[in-house]
Motif scaffolding. Sequence first.
Motif, PDB file in Angstrom:
ATOM      1  N   ILE A  39       0.880  -1.168   0.000  1.00  0.00           N
ATOM      2  CA  ILE A  39       0.000   0.000   0.000  1.00  0.00           C
ATOM      3  C   ILE A  39       0.917   1.217   0.000  1.00  0.00           C
ATOM      4  CG2 ILE A  39      -1.718   1.303   1.321  1.00  0.00           C
ATOM      5  CD1 ILE A  39      -2.455  -1.460   2.629  1.00  0.00           C
ATOM      6  N   VAL A  40       0.701   2.146  -0.924  1.00  0.00           N
ATOM      7  CA  VAL A  40       1.513   3.367  -0.996  1.00  0.00           C
ATOM      8  C   VAL A  40       0.651   4.528  -0.533  1.00  0.00           C
ATOM      9  CG1 VAL A  40       2.869   4.896  -2.475  1.00  0.00           C
ATOM     10  CG2 VAL A  40       2.857   2.422  -2.911  1.00  0.00           C
ATOM     11  N   ILE A  41       1.143   5.240   0.470  1.00  0.00           N
ATOM     12  CA  ILE A  41       0.386   6.358   1.032  1.00  0.00           C
ATOM     13  C   ILE A  41       1.177   7.649   0.880  1.00  0.00           C
ATOM     14  CG2 ILE A  41      -0.760   7.302   3.067  1.00  0.00           C
ATOM     15  CD1 ILE A  41      -0.876   4.448   4.170  1.00  0.00           C
ATOM     16  N   ASP A  42       0.547   8.619   0.245  1.00  0.00           N
ATOM     17  CA  ASP A  42       1.080   9.972   0.116  1.00  0.00           C
ATOM     18  C   ASP A  42       0.513  10.751   1.292  1.00  0.00           C
ATOM     19  OD1 ASP A  42       1.318  12.742  -0.531  1.00  0.00           O
ATOM     20  OD2 ASP A  42       1.366  12.266  -2.664  1.00  0.00           O
ATOM     21  N   VAL A  43       1.373  11.189   2.209  1.00  0.00           N
ATOM     22  CA  VAL A  43       0.891  11.836   3.427  1.00  0.00           C
ATOM     23  C   VAL A  43       0.936  13.365   3.336  1.00  0.00           C
ATOM     24  CG1 VAL A  43       1.430   9.849   4.876  1.00  0.00           C
ATOM     25  CG2 VAL A  43       3.126  11.658   4.631  1.00  0.00           C
ATOM     26  N   ARG A  44       1.098  13.872   2.110  1.00  0.00           N
ATOM     27  CA  ARG A  44       1.068  15.323   1.906  1.00  0.00           C
ATOM     28  C   ARG A  44      -0.381  15.816   1.927  1.00  0.00           C
ATOM     29  NH1 ARG A  44       3.549  16.198  -3.638  1.00  0.00           N
ATOM     30  NH2 ARG A  44       2.151  14.443  -4.042  1.00  0.00           N
ATOM     31  N   THR A  45      -0.546  17.119   1.835  1.00  0.00           N
ATOM     32  CA  THR A  45      -1.894  17.695   1.816  1.00  0.00           C
ATOM     33  C   THR A  45      -2.608  17.321   0.521  1.00  0.00           C
ATOM     34  OG1 THR A  45      -1.177  19.738   0.744  1.00  0.00           O
ATOM     35  CG2 THR A  45      -1.120  19.689   3.181  1.00  0.00           C
ATOM     36  N   LYS A  46      -3.916  17.488   0.530  1.00  0.00           N
ATOM     37  CA  LYS A  46      -4.713  17.181  -0.661  1.00  0.00           C
ATOM     38  C   LYS A  46      -4.286  18.049  -1.853  1.00  0.00           C
ATOM     39  CE  LYS A  46      -8.714  15.222   1.616  1.00  0.00           C
ATOM     40  NZ  LYS A  46      -8.275  13.864   1.377  1.00  0.00           N
ATOM     41  N   SER A  47      -3.955  19.313  -1.605  1.00  0.00           N
ATOM     42  CA  SER A  47      -3.532  20.185  -2.709  1.00  0.00           C
ATOM     43  C   SER A  47      -2.174  19.765  -3.257  1.00  0.00           C
ATOM     44  CB  SER A  47      -3.516  21.657  -2.280  1.00  0.00           C
ATOM     45  OG  SER A  47      -2.606  21.863  -1.221  1.00  0.00           O
ATOM     46  N   HIS A  53       1.434  13.081  -7.976  1.00  0.00           N
ATOM     47  CA  HIS A  53       1.663  12.053  -6.977  1.00  0.00           C
ATOM     48  C   HIS A  53       2.133  10.762  -7.638  1.00  0.00           C
ATOM     49  CE1 HIS A  53      -2.541  11.749  -8.298  1.00  0.00           C
ATOM     50  NE2 HIS A  53      -2.331  10.447  -8.232  1.00  0.00           N
ATOM     51  N   PHE A  54       2.585   9.839  -6.829  1.00  0.00           N
ATOM     52  CA  PHE A  54       3.003   8.537  -7.313  1.00  0.00           C
ATOM     53  C   PHE A  54       1.755   7.773  -7.744  1.00  0.00           C
ATOM     54  CE2 PHE A  54       4.270   4.079  -6.720  1.00  0.00           C
ATOM     55  CZ  PHE A  54       5.481   4.071  -7.406  1.00  0.00           C
ATOM     56  N   SER A  55       1.816   7.179  -8.915  1.00  0.00           N
ATOM     57  CA  SER A  55       0.669   6.458  -9.464  1.00  0.00           C
ATOM     58  C   SER A  55       0.189   5.367  -8.503  1.00  0.00           C
ATOM     59  CB  SER A  55       1.053   5.833 -10.803  1.00  0.00           C
ATOM     60  OG  SER A  55      -0.024   5.104 -11.332  1.00  0.00           O
ATOM     61  N   GLY A  56      -1.094   5.391  -8.202  1.00  0.00           N
ATOM     62  CA  GLY A  56      -1.680   4.384  -7.323  1.00  0.00           C
ATOM     63  C   GLY A  56      -1.596   4.711  -5.845  1.00  0.00           C
ATOM     64  N   ALA A  57      -0.966   5.822  -5.505  1.00  0.00           N
ATOM     65  CA  ALA A  57      -0.844   6.193  -4.090  1.00  0.00           C
ATOM     66  C   ALA A  57      -2.173   6.683  -3.547  1.00  0.00           C
ATOM     67  CB  ALA A  57       0.213   7.278  -3.910  1.00  0.00           C
ATOM     68  N   LYS A  58      -2.438   6.296  -2.318  1.00  0.00           N
ATOM     69  CA  LYS A  58      -3.623   6.752  -1.596  1.00  0.00           C
ATOM     70  C   LYS A  58      -3.213   8.004  -0.815  1.00  0.00           C
ATOM     71  CE  LYS A  58      -6.089   3.649   0.306  1.00  0.00           C
ATOM     72  NZ  LYS A  58      -7.151   2.879   0.939  1.00  0.00           N
ATOM     73  N   ASN A  59      -4.017   9.049  -0.871  1.00  0.00           N
ATOM     74  CA  ASN A  59      -3.700  10.288  -0.162  1.00  0.00           C
ATOM     75  C   ASN A  59      -4.389  10.309   1.206  1.00  0.00           C
ATOM     76  OD1 ASN A  59      -4.620  13.733  -0.334  1.00  0.00           O
ATOM     77  ND2 ASN A  59      -2.613  12.968   0.184  1.00  0.00           N
ATOM     78  N   ILE A  60      -3.566  10.202   2.250  1.00  0.00           N
ATOM     79  CA  ILE A  60      -4.049  10.354   3.620  1.00  0.00           C
ATOM     80  C   ILE A  60      -3.072  11.308   4.299  1.00  0.00           C
ATOM     81  CG2 ILE A  60      -4.725   9.244   5.780  1.00  0.00           C
ATOM     82  CD1 ILE A  60      -4.852   6.571   4.290  1.00  0.00           C
ATOM     83  N   PRO A  61      -3.403  12.606   4.356  1.00  0.00           N
ATOM     84  CA  PRO A  61      -2.492  13.567   4.977  1.00  0.00           C
ATOM     85  C   PRO A  61      -2.119  13.150   6.407  1.00  0.00           C
ATOM     86  CG  PRO A  61      -4.226  14.706   3.796  1.00  0.00           C
ATOM     87  CD  PRO A  61      -4.595  13.252   3.820  1.00  0.00           C
ATOM     88  N   VAL A  62      -0.864  13.363   6.755  1.00  0.00           N
ATOM     89  CA  VAL A  62      -0.362  12.899   8.047  1.00  0.00           C
ATOM     90  C   VAL A  62      -1.180  13.460   9.212  1.00  0.00           C
ATOM     91  CG1 VAL A  62       1.411  14.700   8.342  1.00  0.00           C
ATOM     92  CG2 VAL A  62       1.737  12.440   9.387  1.00  0.00           C
ATOM     93  N   ILE A  79       3.477  -1.347   3.912  1.00  0.00           N
ATOM     94  CA  ILE A  79       3.032   0.017   3.645  1.00  0.00           C
ATOM     95  C   ILE A  79       4.240   0.896   3.362  1.00  0.00           C
ATOM     96  CG2 ILE A  79       1.834   2.039   4.567  1.00  0.00           C
ATOM     97  CD1 ILE A  79       0.270   0.103   6.411  1.00  0.00           C
ATOM     98  N   VAL A  80       4.177   1.647   2.256  1.00  0.00           N
ATOM     99  CA  VAL A  80       5.208   2.613   1.889  1.00  0.00           C
ATOM    100  C   VAL A  80       4.594   3.996   2.045  1.00  0.00           C
ATOM    101  CG1 VAL A  80       6.638   3.503   0.003  1.00  0.00           C
ATOM    102  CG2 VAL A  80       6.293   1.027   0.254  1.00  0.00           C
ATOM    103  N   VAL A  81       5.241   4.869   2.800  1.00  0.00           N
ATOM    104  CA  VAL A  81       4.762   6.239   2.980  1.00  0.00           C
ATOM    105  C   VAL A  81       5.776   7.214   2.391  1.00  0.00           C
ATOM    106  CG1 VAL A  81       3.294   5.807   4.992  1.00  0.00           C
ATOM    107  CG2 VAL A  81       5.692   6.333   5.341  1.00  0.00           C
ATOM    108  N   TYR A  82       5.268   8.298   1.818  1.00  0.00           N
ATOM    109  CA  TYR A  82       6.156   9.353   1.308  1.00  0.00           C
ATOM    110  C   TYR A  82       5.462  10.698   1.432  1.00  0.00           C
ATOM    111  CZ  TYR A  82       3.491   9.868  -3.049  1.00  0.00           C
ATOM    112  OH  TYR A  82       2.500  10.127  -3.971  1.00  0.00           O
ATOM    113  N   CYS A  83       6.261  11.767   1.356  1.00  0.00           N
ATOM    114  CA  CYS A  83       5.725  13.129   1.395  1.00  0.00           C
ATOM    115  C   CYS A  83       6.528  13.989   0.426  1.00  0.00           C
ATOM    116  CB  CYS A  83       5.746  13.678   2.823  1.00  0.00           C
ATOM    117  SG  CYS A  83       7.391  13.790   3.563  1.00  0.00           S
ATOM    118  N   ARG A  84       6.948  15.161   0.844  1.00  0.00           N
ATOM    119  CA  ARG A  84       7.764  16.023  -0.015  1.00  0.00           C
ATOM    120  C   ARG A  84       9.242  15.814   0.259  1.00  0.00           C
ATOM    121  NH1 ARG A  84       9.846  20.962   0.950  1.00  0.00           N
ATOM    122  NH2 ARG A  84       8.456  21.300   2.698  1.00  0.00           N
TER     123      ARG A  84
END
Length: 117
Positions: A39-47, A53-62, A79-84
């Motif tokens: 599961i890839v999670i982008d923890v940045r803001t919605k904007s 974003h990384f293709s297939g990443a789910k956006n759940i801000p930290v 689970i892989v998490v990334y931000c900026r």
Amino acid sequence: MKSFLVLGIVIGFLFIFVKKIQSKGDKDMVKQWIKEGAIVIDVRTKSEYAEGHFSGAKNIPVDVLPANLNQLKDKQSKIVVYCRSGARSERARQILQASGYSSVINAGGLSDMPQGN
């Protein structure tokens, strides 16, 4: 006395630098986990996510991650998490591990994510 202060400051910066390096996951491991269906999670803001974003990443801000753990079903999932830059994703990794998720890796920033996904 002054040299001890300078030495202390240098040691402090080295500690922080090493800690930051240790908290980011190995790029090959990140790539392998994604290939295996992590599961890839982008923890940045919605904007930020909307800007790219990384293709297939789910956006759940930290900041809302603790309230949205129900979106992550299996605590044994990789689970892989990334931000900026890697700072927010490190916070997310710590939140997830404290919540019982056993396989979480901080990939760092979006620019650290594998290319050509």
